[in-house]
Design an enzyme around this catalytic site. Structure first.
Site, mmCIF file in Angstrom:
data_model
loop_
_atom_site.group_PDB
_atom_site.id
_atom_site.type_symbol
_atom_site.label_atom_id
_atom_site.label_comp_id
_atom_site.label_asym_id
_atom_site.label_seq_id
_atom_site.Cartn_x
_atom_site.Cartn_y
_atom_site.Cartn_z
ATOM 1 N N ARG A 191 0.942 -1.224 -0.079
ATOM 2 C CA ARG A 191 -0.068 0.026 0.167
ATOM 3 C C ARG A 191 0.768 1.166 -0.133
ATOM 4 O O ARG A 191 0.332 2.247 -0.298
ATOM 5 C CB ARG A 191 -1.191 -0.017 1.186
ATOM 6 N N GLU B 73 3.755 -9.950 15.392
ATOM 7 C CA GLU B 73 2.721 -10.333 16.391
ATOM 8 C C GLU B 73 3.138 -12.056 16.384
ATOM 9 O O GLU B 73 3.395 -12.532 17.701
ATOM 10 C CB GLU B 73 1.547 -10.032 16.198
#
Ligand code: AMP
Length: 172
Positions: free
Chosen positions: A59, A96
């Site tokens: 993006r 994560e």
């Protein structure tokens, strides 16, 4: 800025339950919002002598290209592993769950460059911190860090180097 904010779409539970995803496709598809983004991003760096904008896959390619074009700078992609065709350098970073890798062409940036690193959203900051280290290892004169949106509740700024100049157009 209110106009751009009004075009950002919140998508709930994407890509995982509990995440509110800031979707910028609704900004980019709006001609007026796209124009404002290009102008507002470039105003942050007009007098800085920027020579390269590094956009982070995927993006960050959109705003990064627009910013490079507006500044008369070059565009450099920072990509996921195995995507760039020529000689690359890489940086591994913690996510994560597990780790991820970001790569850049070894010859993309040199010691005469003044660089803006761009991504659409600052969340935890892990991706940008890795991109910063990667670009820093190529010894440019200066590195700026830039986002369209910063999610301040996620504390991403703390993950970025203290001496880096960080600018976000919209802070939530
Ligand atoms: P970070 O946690 O800062 O390393 O974010 C990693 C990447 O995921 C960034 O390039 C963002 O584009 C994207 N991202 C993370 N969280 C969000 C979110 N809530 N909305 C939109 N994009 C996100």
């Amino acid at each position: 800025m209110e106009y751009i904010k009004s075009r950002v779409r919140d998508v709930y539970d994407f890509p995982a339950k509990g995440v509110v995803f800031k979707d910028l496709t609704t900004v980019f598809k709006d001609p007026r919002a796209l124009h404002i983004i290009g102008w507002d991003l470039s105003q942050l760096y007009r007098d800085k002598g920027v020579t390269k904008v590094v956009g982070i896959e995927s993006r960050g390619f959109i705003g990064g290209s627009i910013l490079a074009f507006e500044l008369g700078a070059g565009f450099v992609p920072a990509r996921k592993p195995g995507k760039l065709p020529a000689d690359t350098i890489r940086m591994e970073y913690a996510k994560e769950y597990g780790t991820d890798v970001i790569e850049i062409h070894r010859d993309a940036i040199g010691p005469d460059d003044i660089v803006v690193l761009h991504d659409d959203v600052l969340a935890t900051g892990g991706t940008m911190a890795a991109a910063y280290k990667l670009v820093k290892s190529l010894n440019p004169k200066k590195i700026y860090i830039n986002f369209i949106i910063e999610l301040s509740a996620l504390g991403g700024r703390a993950a970025l180097p203290e001496d880096a100049e960080v600018s976000s157009l919209i802070v939530y």
